[in-house]
Design a protein around this motif. Structure first.
Motif, PDB file in Angstrom:
ATOM      1  N   TYR A   1     -13.554  -1.047   4.682  1.00  0.00           N
ATOM      2  CA  TYR A   1     -12.684   0.044   4.248  1.00  0.00           C
ATOM      3  C   TYR A   1     -13.250   1.357   4.773  1.00  0.00           C
ATOM      4  O   TYR A   1     -14.471   1.518   4.882  1.00  0.00           O
ATOM      5  CB  TYR A   1     -12.601   0.139   2.721  1.00  0.00           C
TER       6      TYR A   1
ATOM      7  N   THR B   1      -9.534  -1.196   6.652  1.00  0.00           N
ATOM      8  CA  THR B   1      -8.383  -0.587   6.000  1.00  0.00           C
ATOM      9  C   THR B   1      -8.678   0.871   5.711  1.00  0.00           C
ATOM     10  O   THR B   1      -9.714   1.191   5.109  1.00  0.00           O
ATOM     11  CB  THR B   1      -8.063  -1.309   4.678  1.00  0.00           C
TER      12      THR B   1
ATOM     13  N   VAL C   1      -8.057   4.289   3.779  1.00  0.00           N
ATOM     14  CA  VAL C   1      -7.526   4.736   2.489  1.00  0.00           C
ATOM     15  C   VAL C   1      -7.606   6.259   2.432  1.00  0.00           C
ATOM     16  O   VAL C   1      -8.649   6.848   2.727  1.00  0.00           O
ATOM     17  CB  VAL C   1      -8.316   4.128   1.313  1.00  0.00           C
TER      18      VAL C   1
ATOM     19  N   THR D   1      -2.670   8.829   5.901  1.00  0.00           N
ATOM     20  CA  THR D   1      -2.482   7.455   6.368  1.00  0.00           C
ATOM     21  C   THR D   1      -1.266   7.336   7.290  1.00  0.00           C
ATOM     22  O   THR D   1      -1.256   6.492   8.197  1.00  0.00           O
ATOM     23  CB  THR D   1      -2.360   6.470   5.198  1.00  0.00           C
TER      24      THR D   1
ATOM     25  N   LYS E   1      -3.688  -1.062   9.432  1.00  0.00           N
ATOM     26  CA  LYS E   1      -4.187  -1.380   8.089  1.00  0.00           C
ATOM     27  C   LYS E   1      -4.497  -0.081   7.351  1.00  0.00           C
ATOM     28  O   LYS E   1      -5.555   0.514   7.556  1.00  0.00           O
ATOM     29  CB  LYS E   1      -5.422  -2.273   8.172  1.00  0.00           C
ATOM     30  N   VAL E   2      -3.567   0.368   6.540  1.00  0.00           N
ATOM     31  CA  VAL E   2      -3.745   1.600   5.780  1.00  0.00           C
ATOM     32  C   VAL E   2      -3.327   1.363   4.337  1.00  0.00           C
ATOM     33  O   VAL E   2      -2.497   0.498   4.043  1.00  0.00           O
ATOM     34  CB  VAL E   2      -2.940   2.779   6.366  1.00  0.00           C
ATOM     35  N   HIS E   3      -3.920   2.153   3.439  1.00  0.00           N
ATOM     36  CA  HIS E   3      -3.528   2.116   2.023  1.00  0.00           C
ATOM     37  C   HIS E   3      -3.350   3.554   1.558  1.00  0.00           C
ATOM     38  O   HIS E   3      -4.327   4.256   1.299  1.00  0.00           O
ATOM     39  CB  HIS E   3      -4.598   1.420   1.179  1.00  0.00           C
TER      40      HIS E   3
ATOM     41  N   MET F   1      -2.677   6.711  -0.857  1.00  0.00           N
ATOM     42  CA  MET F   1      -2.856   7.045  -2.271  1.00  0.00           C
ATOM     43  C   MET F   1      -2.539   8.527  -2.453  1.00  0.00           C
ATOM     44  O   MET F   1      -2.243   9.236  -1.494  1.00  0.00           O
ATOM     45  CB  MET F   1      -4.282   6.723  -2.736  1.00  0.00           C
TER      46      MET F   1
ATOM     47  N   TRP G   1      -6.098   2.297  -7.988  1.00  0.00           N
ATOM     48  CA  TRP G   1      -5.763   0.990  -7.434  1.00  0.00           C
ATOM     49  C   TRP G   1      -6.948   0.051  -7.624  1.00  0.00           C
ATOM     50  O   TRP G   1      -8.101   0.468  -7.477  1.00  0.00           O
ATOM     51  CB  TRP G   1      -5.423   1.108  -5.950  1.00  0.00           C
TER      52      TRP G   1
ATOM     53  N   PHE H   1      -8.946  -2.582  -6.022  1.00  0.00           N
ATOM     54  CA  PHE H   1      -9.302  -3.217  -4.755  1.00  0.00           C
ATOM     55  C   PHE H   1     -10.147  -4.462  -5.035  1.00  0.00           C
ATOM     56  O   PHE H   1     -10.501  -4.734  -6.189  1.00  0.00           O
ATOM     57  CB  PHE H   1     -10.076  -2.238  -3.871  1.00  0.00           C
TER      58      PHE H   1
END
Length: 226
Positions: free
Chosen positions: A44, A68, A70, A76, A86-88, A90, A96, A98
């Motif tokens: 991450y 990923t 974040v 993102t 691959k992004v998340h 927020m 969240w 994880f």
């Protein structure tokens, strides 16, 4: 928890076997020239905001490691336009679960333009709650009364606070922030990289000590156990 410092506000922690890198700014930092970014692994990459001194190595590192990314929604989105899949996303106040623990996004008072001049969204701080320890990374921020909410979210084992002044909190405000977040073990970041944020390390550590706090200033490239 193992903590590795890469200079400026860039560092990594390992939680439950997951390697988590924050605000990667290494190859453009003269003080971090001994760090080989090609040897850094990441599952991450968390980005507190979009300024170049926090995302300069984001794209290259994420592409090589397949990490990923974040961060704030707009950050993102920008990462996606750079080819990162691959992004998340927020945003402030959200949390969240994880695979390594829970992360809550909290207020950071700063700005957040991206390297191409586009809007980077809200700057963020992150509160990590995990089986291996809890910590708060403030990101780039001023002292804010919102920090008094942090103890409602987690009992911290350590906090990572900017101490360089000019662009962020300086030592005086960081000491107040430590009280607000109810944490006596502080790792200082965002100092010495540029002329505007050079500090007297000995004097700063004395200030924290006089306030009953432990200030850790790990050498760039070094790791400590917390």
């Amino acid at each position: 928890m193992n903590f590795t410092y890469y200079g400026h506000s860039s560092f990594a922690v390992e939680i439950k076997g997951k390697k988590i890198v924050f605000d990667p700014f290494i190859t453009h930092n003269e003080l971090a020239k001994a760090v080989d970014i090609n040897k850094i692994e990441a599952d991450y990459i968390f980005c507190s905001h979009g300024h170049a001194d926090h995302v300069a190595d984001l794209v290259a590192l994420a592409k090589r490691t397949n990490a990923t990314v974040v961060g704030a929604f707009e950050l993102t989105e920008w990462a996606g336009r750079q080819g990162l899949e691959k992004v998340h996303p927020m945003n402030t106040g959200g949390k969240w679960q994880f695979d390594f623990g829970t992360v809550k996004c909290v207020v950071a008072h700063h700005s957040s333009g991206l390297p191409d001049g586009s809007y980077g969204g809200n700057p963020l701080g992150f509160v990590f709650t995990t089986d291996e320890g809890n910590f708060y990374f403030a990101g780039d921020t001023a002292l804010t009364l919102d920090m008094q909410l942090i103890p409602r979210y987690a009992k911290l084992d350590f906090a990572i606070l900017p101490i360089g002044d000019n662009f962020t909190m300086g030592a005086d405000d960081a000491i107040v922030a430590a009280g607000f977040v109810d944490c006596k073990r502080i790792i200082g970041v965002h100092y010495d990289t540029f002329g505007y944020i050079k500090i007297d390390k000995e004097k700063t550590q004395q200030q924290f000590s006089a306030a009953g706090l432990e200030l850790l200033l790990p050498a760039i490239g070094s790791s400590i156990n917390l």
